[in-house]
Write a protein that holds these residues in place. Structure first.
Motif, mmCIF file in Angstrom:
data_model
loop_
_atom_site.group_PDB
_atom_site.id
_atom_site.type_symbol
_atom_site.label_atom_id
_atom_site.label_comp_id
_atom_site.label_asym_id
_atom_site.label_seq_id
_atom_site.Cartn_x
_atom_site.Cartn_y
_atom_site.Cartn_z
ATOM 1 N N GLY A 106 0.806 -1.215 0.000
ATOM 2 C CA GLY A 106 0.000 0.000 0.000
ATOM 3 C C GLY A 106 0.840 1.266 0.000
ATOM 4 N N VAL A 107 1.917 1.264 0.779
ATOM 5 C CA VAL A 107 2.831 2.411 0.801
ATOM 6 C C VAL A 107 3.390 2.654 -0.600
ATOM 7 C CG1 VAL A 107 5.120 3.179 1.587
ATOM 8 C CG2 VAL A 107 3.455 2.335 3.246
ATOM 9 N N LEU A 108 3.829 1.595 -1.262
ATOM 10 C CA LEU A 108 4.404 1.753 -2.606
ATOM 11 C C LEU A 108 3.370 2.286 -3.595
ATOM 12 C CD1 LEU A 108 6.709 -1.388 -2.773
ATOM 13 C CD2 LEU A 108 7.382 1.006 -2.426
ATOM 14 N N HIS A 109 2.121 1.843 -3.481
ATOM 15 C CA HIS A 109 1.074 2.411 -4.343
ATOM 16 C C HIS A 109 0.898 3.906 -4.066
ATOM 17 C CE1 HIS A 109 -0.469 -0.737 -6.837
ATOM 18 N NE2 HIS A 109 -0.814 -1.527 -5.831
ATOM 19 N N ASP B 8 3.221 0.842 -9.371
ATOM 20 C CA ASP B 8 2.100 0.048 -9.845
ATOM 21 C C ASP B 8 2.623 -1.276 -10.365
ATOM 22 O OD1 ASP B 8 -0.509 -0.601 -10.376
ATOM 23 O OD2 ASP B 8 -0.864 1.033 -11.774
ATOM 24 N N HIS B 9 1.721 -2.173 -10.696
ATOM 25 C CA HIS B 9 2.123 -3.500 -11.178
ATOM 26 C C HIS B 9 1.252 -3.968 -12.329
ATOM 27 C CE1 HIS B 9 -1.118 -4.999 -8.511
ATOM 28 N NE2 HIS B 9 -0.585 -4.185 -7.612
ATOM 29 N N GLU B 10 0.811 -3.025 -13.153
ATOM 30 C CA GLU B 10 -0.014 -3.371 -14.313
ATOM 31 C C GLU B 10 0.814 -3.997 -15.434
ATOM 32 O OE1 GLU B 10 -3.417 -3.264 -14.570
ATOM 33 O OE2 GLU B 10 -3.272 -2.799 -12.434
ATOM 34 N N GLU C 261 6.841 -2.913 -14.501
ATOM 35 C CA GLU C 261 6.399 -2.224 -13.289
ATOM 36 C C GLU C 261 6.244 -3.221 -12.139
ATOM 37 O OE1 GLU C 261 3.563 1.311 -15.154
ATOM 38 O OE2 GLU C 261 2.673 -0.609 -14.624
ATOM 39 N N LYS C 262 5.674 -4.377 -12.458
ATOM 40 C CA LYS C 262 5.466 -5.406 -11.437
ATOM 41 C C LYS C 262 6.800 -5.882 -10.878
ATOM 42 C CE LYS C 262 3.096 -9.747 -10.527
ATOM 43 N NZ LYS C 262 2.173 -10.750 -11.043
ATOM 44 N N ALA C 263 7.766 -6.117 -11.769
ATOM 45 C CA ALA C 263 9.084 -6.576 -11.319
ATOM 46 C C ALA C 263 9.717 -5.530 -10.398
ATOM 47 C CB ALA C 263 9.984 -6.854 -12.522
ATOM 48 N N GLU C 264 9.636 -4.252 -10.776
ATOM 49 C CA GLU C 264 10.220 -3.198 -9.952
ATOM 50 C C GLU C 264 9.514 -3.100 -8.600
ATOM 51 O OE1 GLU C 264 11.296 1.561 -10.075
ATOM 52 O OE2 GLU C 264 9.716 0.836 -11.396
ATOM 53 N N MET C 265 8.178 -3.046 -8.627
ATOM 54 C CA MET C 265 7.421 -2.861 -7.390
ATOM 55 C C MET C 265 7.571 -4.058 -6.456
ATOM 56 S SD MET C 265 3.428 -1.927 -6.892
ATOM 57 C CE MET C 265 2.722 -1.741 -5.269
ATOM 58 N N PHE C 266 7.432 -5.267 -6.987
ATOM 59 C CA PHE C 266 7.507 -6.444 -6.131
ATOM 60 C C PHE C 266 8.935 -6.677 -5.636
ATOM 61 C CE2 PHE C 266 3.375 -8.920 -6.459
ATOM 62 C CZ PHE C 266 2.630 -7.807 -6.784
ATOM 63 N N THR D 167 1.471 -12.037 -2.437
ATOM 64 C CA THR D 167 0.233 -12.701 -2.805
ATOM 65 C C THR D 167 -0.752 -11.721 -3.419
ATOM 66 O OG1 THR D 167 -0.588 -12.379 -0.565
ATOM 67 C CG2 THR D 167 0.398 -14.508 -1.053
ATOM 68 N N VAL D 168 -0.398 -10.444 -3.419
ATOM 69 C CA VAL D 168 -1.269 -9.441 -4.012
ATOM 70 C C VAL D 168 -1.140 -9.509 -5.519
ATOM 71 C CG1 VAL D 168 -1.379 -7.859 -2.072
ATOM 72 C CG2 VAL D 168 0.513 -7.711 -3.645
ATOM 73 N N SER D 169 -2.226 -9.219 -6.186
ATOM 74 C CA SER D 169 -2.177 -9.287 -7.660
ATOM 75 C C SER D 169 -2.199 -7.919 -8.284
ATOM 76 C CB SER D 169 -3.361 -10.085 -8.160
ATOM 77 O OG SER D 169 -4.567 -9.584 -7.630
#
Length: 165
Positions: free
Chosen positions: A120-123, A128-130, A134-139, A163-165
């Protein structure tokens, strides 16, 4: 850092751990120490209402973020971070408990809530992870923050896998 955790869910959660990991994540992301964040813990019904209202999607979700001042981490090490209101993170322990139990590396509801707090903080900070990159960076950042916090706290064992999508 002003962080308020308000548990309206009726479920006992480790509020101190949520506060601690949020503070750690914001410090790691170099957010101004006078910035403000609110974390609200709600039940399935309240989360479902928010999910429908804001995302037009049925059912409860694990975490939602509502940014206020759209703060971003400083681009350069010598850049002064802006101060402001980060916004709200809404967590749902019932969904977190289900996700933790179903995860590849099974973990507790509280461990899932810690992961979701960082997510949530990162959002709130614009991540984002669309898209796959972006997903690789955020996760990757999410895992590094959770692992760093766990190491600082002396928590043994593997960190929960996202586990978040």
């Amino acid at each position: 850092m002003s962080i308020d955790v308000n548990n309206e869910s009726g479920t006992e959660v480790d509020e101190q751990a949520i506060l601690d990991i949020a503070r750690y994540a914001l410090a790691r992301m170099r957010i101004h120490p006078l910035s403000e964040l609110s974390v609200i813990v709600v039940d399935d019904d309240a989360m479902e209402q928010l999910h429908i209202q804001w995302m037009d999607l049925p059912g409860p979700t694990d975490v939602m973020s509502f940014p206020m001042d759209e703060l971003r981490p400083p681009a350069k090490d010598d850049e002064e971070p802006p101060q402001g209101l980060l916004g709200d993170i809404v967590l749902c322990p019932e969904v977190a408990a289900r996700q933790g139990a179903e995860a590849e590396t099974r973990h507790s509801m509280d461990e899932e809530l810690q992961l979701l707090t960082v997510h949530g903080v990162l959002h709130l900070l614009g991540y984002d992870h669309e898209e796959p990159d972006e997903k690789a960076e955020m996760f990757g950042l999410q895992a590094a923050i959770v692992d760093g916090w766990r190491a600082e706290k002396g928590i043994e064992g593997p960190s929960p896998a996202p586990t978040v999508s």
